[in-house]
Structure formats: structure tokens, C-alpha cells
Design an enzyme around this catalytic site. Structure first.
Site, mmCIF file in Angstrom:
data_model
loop_
_atom_site.group_PDB
_atom_site.id
_atom_site.type_symbol
_atom_site.label_atom_id
_atom_site.label_comp_id
_atom_site.label_asym_id
_atom_site.label_seq_id
_atom_site.Cartn_x
_atom_site.Cartn_y
_atom_site.Cartn_z
ATOM 1 N N PHE A 166 -17.007 -9.632 -5.113
ATOM 2 C CA PHE A 166 -18.418 -9.467 -4.755
ATOM 3 C C PHE A 166 -18.634 -9.441 -3.249
ATOM 4 C CE2 PHE A 166 -18.275 -11.443 -8.953
ATOM 5 C CZ PHE A 166 -19.060 -10.571 -9.679
ATOM 6 N N GLY B 257 -36.077 1.164 2.932
ATOM 7 C CA GLY B 257 -35.222 1.948 3.828
ATOM 8 C C GLY B 257 -34.915 3.316 3.262
ATOM 9 N N ASP C 66 0.852 -1.190 0.000
ATOM 10 C CA ASP C 66 0.000 0.000 0.000
ATOM 11 C C ASP C 66 0.889 1.240 0.000
ATOM 12 O OD1 ASP C 66 -3.263 0.235 0.825
ATOM 13 O OD2 ASP C 66 -2.083 2.086 0.982
ATOM 14 N N CYS D 251 -19.811 1.224 -2.951
ATOM 15 C CA CYS D 251 -19.962 0.526 -4.239
ATOM 16 C C CYS D 251 -21.217 0.925 -5.033
ATOM 17 C CB CYS D 251 -19.942 -0.984 -4.022
ATOM 18 S SG CYS D 251 -18.333 -1.563 -3.453
ATOM 19 N N LYS E 215 -0.746 3.142 7.285
ATOM 20 C CA LYS E 215 -1.555 1.913 7.288
ATOM 21 C C LYS E 215 -0.648 0.682 7.385
ATOM 22 C CE LYS E 215 -5.600 1.633 4.924
ATOM 23 N NZ LYS E 215 -6.522 1.576 3.790
ATOM 24 N N HIS F 270 -35.759 -5.035 1.184
ATOM 25 C CA HIS F 270 -36.065 -4.376 2.449
ATOM 26 C C HIS F 270 -36.110 -2.866 2.220
ATOM 27 C CE1 HIS F 270 -36.574 -4.652 6.763
ATOM 28 N NE2 HIS F 270 -35.919 -3.517 6.828
HETATM 29 N N1 NAD Z 1 -15.376 -2.152 -0.333
HETATM 30 C C1 NAD Z 1 -16.125 -3.072 -0.909
HETATM 31 O O1 NAD Z 1 -17.072 -3.618 -0.308
HETATM 32 C C2 NAD Z 1 -15.843 -3.512 -2.313
HETATM 33 C C3 NAD Z 1 -16.448 -4.667 -2.817
HETATM 34 C C4 NAD Z 1 -16.173 -5.051 -4.116
HETATM 35 C C5 NAD Z 1 -15.322 -4.296 -4.892
HETATM 36 N N2 NAD Z 1 -14.757 -3.171 -4.382
HETATM 37 C C6 NAD Z 1 -13.830 -2.412 -5.241
HETATM 38 O O2 NAD Z 1 -12.506 -2.693 -4.789
HETATM 39 C C7 NAD Z 1 -11.676 -1.535 -4.963
HETATM 40 C C8 NAD Z 1 -11.027 -1.169 -3.644
HETATM 41 O O3 NAD Z 1 -12.049 -0.821 -2.722
HETATM 42 P P1 NAD Z 1 -11.781 -0.729 -1.165
HETATM 43 O O4 NAD Z 1 -13.102 -0.514 -0.526
HETATM 44 O O5 NAD Z 1 -10.938 -1.872 -0.734
HETATM 45 O O6 NAD Z 1 -10.925 0.628 -1.111
HETATM 46 P P2 NAD Z 1 -10.051 1.186 0.123
HETATM 47 O O7 NAD Z 1 -10.010 2.639 -0.055
HETATM 48 O O8 NAD Z 1 -10.523 0.594 1.396
HETATM 49 O O9 NAD Z 1 -8.586 0.591 -0.142
HETATM 50 C C9 NAD Z 1 -7.774 0.931 -1.209
HETATM 51 C C10 NAD Z 1 -6.325 0.986 -0.754
HETATM 52 O O10 NAD Z 1 -5.511 1.228 -1.898
HETATM 53 C C11 NAD Z 1 -4.437 2.059 -1.495
HETATM 54 N N3 NAD Z 1 -3.833 2.685 -2.678
HETATM 55 C C12 NAD Z 1 -4.262 3.750 -3.379
HETATM 56 N N4 NAD Z 1 -3.439 4.000 -4.420
HETATM 57 C C13 NAD Z 1 -2.460 3.059 -4.366
HETATM 58 C C14 NAD Z 1 -1.312 2.786 -5.164
HETATM 59 N N5 NAD Z 1 -1.030 3.514 -6.237
HETATM 60 N N6 NAD Z 1 -0.518 1.750 -4.814
HETATM 61 C C15 NAD Z 1 -0.795 0.999 -3.715
HETATM 62 N N7 NAD Z 1 -1.873 1.205 -2.937
HETATM 63 C C16 NAD Z 1 -2.702 2.224 -3.253
HETATM 64 C C17 NAD Z 1 -5.068 3.024 -0.531
HETATM 65 O O11 NAD Z 1 -4.092 3.620 0.319
HETATM 66 C C18 NAD Z 1 -6.029 2.102 0.243
HETATM 67 O O12 NAD Z 1 -5.429 1.563 1.389
HETATM 68 C C19 NAD Z 1 -12.586 -0.461 -5.545
HETATM 69 O O13 NAD Z 1 -12.468 -0.490 -6.943
HETATM 70 C C20 NAD Z 1 -13.963 -0.914 -5.139
HETATM 71 O O14 NAD Z 1 -14.956 -0.462 -6.005
HETATM 72 C C21 NAD Z 1 -14.992 -2.771 -3.111
#
Ligand code: NAD
Length: 436
Positions: free
Chosen positions: A155, A259, A30, A266, A35, A257
Site C-alpha cells: 500500500f 484536481g 531484476d 496504480c 539497473k 482534493h
Molecule cells: N509503484 C507503486 O506505488 C506501487 C504501490 C503498490 C503496489 N504496486 C504494484 O507493485 C508491482 C510493481 O510495481 P513497481 O511500480 O515497483 O514497478 P517497476 O516497473 O518500478 O518495477 C518492476 C521491476 O521488475 C523488473 N522485472 C520485470 N520482469 C521481471 C522478471 N521476470 N524477473 C525479475 N525482474 C523483473 C523490472 O525490470 C522492474 O525493475 C505492480 O504490480 C504494481 O501494481 C506498485
């Protein structure tokens, strides 16, 4: 097999920890040095049930490590998962700058065959862009290293992420070459053993499948919310409608549901993104456009509902709010309906005092104007109404007598329908909910 996960957030950390649990050697990278430092000290920076134990065990057993050095992580790995943010831009399109930064870093550092896997949710055509960015960086170094780019959308649901990752309804793998398919199939072998269905397809289909899934789920939510609003007009009960239609196997009971409208990291961004790139490809998605409009309207309706029960005027009213995260069992407040509704109430002149079991740190950054309380009773004290926005379990069995004694007037607005109208009015409350 050695893999790395670039981006150690809600998706990346869960992915890394779960693959490590399957016995794979994993490096999580990261750019956020703080972090990574916290993870190295054994602290998990997000609230996700079960994650702390999983991370601790796999670190202790030597299968999971953390770094800020993406190049080092890439070079040590055969498979590179990309799980960086893909936030929305003003026009609904997706900001791919973090994906591009990672792709270029991969191209700059890669010294042998790799499979680069997009786990971030990205518009159709992003894998091809990733390929191009890597190729440009390789060309700049006069290298011709082979690589594959695949799409493996995620997912999982926050709050249930580990179970969803370990026992998913399905895994979708999109590749354009057999070598990458074989590698990813072997990585997901533990899931084949529990007979998880795997959808093997091409890259663009996998990319689009993720948007189709989220758009469909969001559609179910906006659909039932519209019916909830109609129920309020005609005196029908939306819960019975949800049951009455959900028991039909062609419809299914989930996501019906009513709400305050959907939120989170997302659904809002993914519906806007697919609507945007659909239009760009000349195929506007009218259903998705309507889903977005209905959802925004639903947030607004909730503010109107609260205003109406407070005599049509929020000025000088104090509103207690229970639940700030976009759903229970997470500290994530990205596009939380609570934040939208609270901003609406503040604009109307209300004072807001709120409590959430896990999202208080986030809330103090996002909503500095509101008072944060120690518990549900603190949020009730001297309030003109108590509004339940996020249905954390601990709000389902409140000591209602105590709440009534603390409130300035006995008004509860339950935007998640966790209480029953009859008993609430018998308990002396003016009780407002959604679609009943
Ligand atoms: N959160 C969910 O429930 C979920 C579910 C399915 C898909 N997604 C998708 O997954 C992706 C990530 O979502 P998330 O919720 O985990 O995001 P997040 O913000 O929690 O985590 C992303 C991480 O990437 C790091 N980051 C940013 N730029 C970077 C780089 N250049 N090199 C290395 N690290 C870097 C950030 O510091 C952060 O810690 C998104 O595209 C999201 O749409 C999320």
C-alpha cells in the site's frame, strides 16, 4: 532469515531496503542488467526520498545485495517476494506475463521449502495460477518440493514509500496455510512491535483487498472532482465543501482534493483491472466504472479549461507547464495526468514548454515533442499561459512578479489549487483553478 525480492523497482527496491534495515538478509533480483549494475555501483535508479541513504547503508553493512540471477536469489531465500510489473492490457485486464515468468523460474530453480509472496498487485486467483505454474515446472523436473504461495499486497505511496513501509496503517497477509502465516508474521515482527494492525486472511481476500483500497481512494477523487465541476457552475467553493464534509469522521478529509484527475502507476490500471475481472466473474462494479469515466472526463475538462482561457483556440499558443510526474516527490510519469493534458494541448495545436524537478529524463522519452526548461521561470518565458499540473513544493512560492514579467499575457491555470483566487487576481493575473 534470508529473503529475496524479485523485481527491483519502486516497490521491490523499497521492500528490499526496508527489510534489510529491519536486520533481514535480502537479495534484490531484476532482469534489467543495467539497473542492477547501477545499484551495484551505489546508484539508485529512481527518485524516492530517503531511498539512496537506506540502500547505501544496508549495502555497506552487508544485508542488501543485488543480482540478475533469479535462481540464485530464490535458492538462497526462505521467502521470495514477487514485485514485478503487472501492467494493463488494452481491454483493462492485467498482463501477468512477468509474474508467470518469475513463478516458472522459481519452479525451475527451487530446491527446498519456500514461501512465494505476491507483492505485485494481481487479480483475484493469481496466487492459484502461481501455484500451478510452479507445480508444472517442478513436475517437469520430477520434483515434489513443498511450497506456499501467499498474498501480501503493498500500500506504499511513491514519494513517501519508506515511511509508509516502515510505519504502515496496516499490513495485509493472505495465506492458505499456517506455516506460511507463521513465517510472514515473524518477518513482519518489527512492525508488530510498533503495534501495526495486521489483517490475517486468506489469499483471495488479500488479493481483493488491494483493489478495494485503490478503488475506494479513486472513488473519493472522482467524487470530489464531480462536485468541483458543479461548484464552478453554481459559484460554490469546493475547498470549503471538502472541509465541510471531510471533518465528518465517517467521511475523512483525505483524498478530497480537487484536481486534474488521478493518474500514476496504480489507480488507473487497478480500477480498470478490478472492473474487468468483476465483469468476468459476473459482478460488474458500476461505481468503479463511473469513477474511471469521470476521471477520463476530468483530464479532458482540464484541456478545455486551458483552451477556454486562451480564447478557445490553442493554435499558435505557447503553454508553459509546471510539473510532469503524476504527483510530487517522484519521477514516475506512468499515466501522469500531465502527459494526457499535454497531449491534448498538442493536438489542439499548442506548443508546450515544461519543467519538472525530477521527471525530466522520463519526460524527454515520453513527450519528445515538448521543450524542456531549466526551471519554472524558463517554462514561463514568452508563454501565453502557465499551467500548474503537479504541485511540487517549489511551485507554491513562485516569484509571481517575475512570472508575470516573463509571460506574454498574465494567465495562470492552477490545476492543483495551490494559489488563492483573490490574491492572484489582485496581483494582476487571469487566474483559473478547479472548483472555486
Ligand atoms: N509503484 C507503486 O506505488 C506501487 C504501490 C503498490 C503496489 N504496486 C504494484 O507493485 C508491482 C510493481 O510495481 P513497481 O511500480 O515497483 O514497478 P517497476 O516497473 O518500478 O518495477 C518492476 C521491476 O521488475 C523488473 N522485472 C520485470 N520482469 C521481471 C522478471 N521476470 N524477473 C525479475 N525482474 C523483473 C523490472 O525490470 C522492474 O525493475 C505492480 O504490480 C504494481 O501494481 C506498485
Amino acid at each position: 532469515m534470508n529473503i529475496c525480492v524479485i523485481g527491483t523497482g519502486y516497490v521491490g527496491l523499497v521492500t528490499g531496503a526496508c527489510f534489510a534495515e529491519f536486520g533481514v538478509q535480502v537479495i534484490c533480483a531484476d532482469v534489467d542488467a543495467e539497473k542492477i549494475a547501477r545499484l551495484e555501483r551505489g546508484e539508485v535508479p529512481i527518485y524516492e526520498p530517503g531511498l539512496e541513504d537506506l540502500v547505501e547503508r544496508n549495502v555497506r553493512q552487508g544485508r542488501l545485495t543485488f543480482t540478475t540471477d533469479t535462481a540464485e536469489a530464490v535458492n538462497a531465500s526462505l521467502v521470495v517476494f514477487v514485485a514485478v510489473p503487472t501492467p494493463p492490457q488494452e481491454d483493462g485486464s492485467t498482463d501477468l506475463s512477468a509474474v508467470e515468468a518469475v513463478a516458472r523460474e522459481v519452479g525451475r530453480s527451487m530446491d527446498g521449502y519456500k514461501v512465494i509472496v505476491n507483492k505485485s498487485t494481481v487479480p483475484v486467483g493469481t496466487a492459484a495460477k502461481v501455484k500451478g505454474w510452479i507445480q508444472e515446472e517442478l513436475a517437469a523436473r520430477s520434483r515434489s518440493t513443498r511450497f506456499s504461495v501467499a498474498s501480501n499486497p503493498e500500500f506504499l505511496r511513491e514519494g513517501a514509500a519508506i515511511g509508509d513501509f516502515m510505519r504502515p496503517d496496516r499490513v495485509v497477509i493472505g495465506t492458505d496455510d499456517e506455516e506460511a502465516t507463521a513465517i510472514l508474521k515473524s518477518l513482519y515482527r518489527p512492525l508488530y512491535l510498533i503495534e501495526t494492525p495486521v489483517v490475517l486472511t486468506n489469499v483471495v481476500t488479500a488479493e481483493l483487498t488491494k483493489y478495494a483500497a485503490n478503488a475506494f481512494l479513486a472513488t473519493k477523487i472522482s467524487f470530489i472532482n464531480e462536485f468541483a465541476n458543479l461548484c464552478e457552475r453554481v459559484g460554490a467553493d469546493v475547498h470549503d465543501i471538502s472541509r465541510g464534509i471531510g471533518l465528518d469522521k465517517r467521511i475523512g478529509s483525505k483524498f478530497l482534493h480537487p484536481g486534474p484527475g488521478f493518474g500514476g502507476s496504480c489507480f488507473p490500471k487497478d480500477t480498470r483491472s478490478v472492473a474487468h475481472f468483476g465483469r468476468e466473474y459476473g459482478e460488474g462494479l458500476e461505481i468503479v466504472d463511473a469513477v474511471i469515466r469521470v476521471n477520463e472526463r476530468q483530464h479532458q475538462r482540464m484541456v478545455e479549461k486551458i483552451t477556454a482561457v486562451l480564447d478557445g483556440d490553442l493554435r499558435d499558443k505557447t503553454v508553459g507547464v509546471l510539473g510532469l510526474s503524476f504527483k510530487p516527490e517522484t519521477d514516475d510519469m506512468r499515466e501522469s495526468p500531465a502527459a494526457v493534458i499535454i497531449r491534448g494541448m498538442l493536438e489542439g495545436g499548442a506548443k508546450v514548454q515544461a519543467y519538472d524537478p525530477e521527471a525530466m529524463v522520463e519526460a524527454s522519452k515520453l513527450l519528445p515533442e515538448i521543450a524542456l526548461c531549466d526551471d519554472a521561470y524558463g517554462a514561463s518565458k514568452d508563454a501565453d499561459a502557465l499551467v500548474i499540473v503537479t504541485e511540487w513544493n517549489q511551485f507554491r512560492m513562485l516569484d509571481l512578479e517575475r512570472v508575470r514579467g516573463l509571460l506574454r499575457q498574465p494567465v495562470i491555470v492552477d490545476l492543483r489549487n495551490i494559489y488563492e483566487p483573490g490574491p492572484m487576481s489582485r496581483a494582476g493575473f487571469t487566474y483559473v483553478c478547479v472548483g472555486r
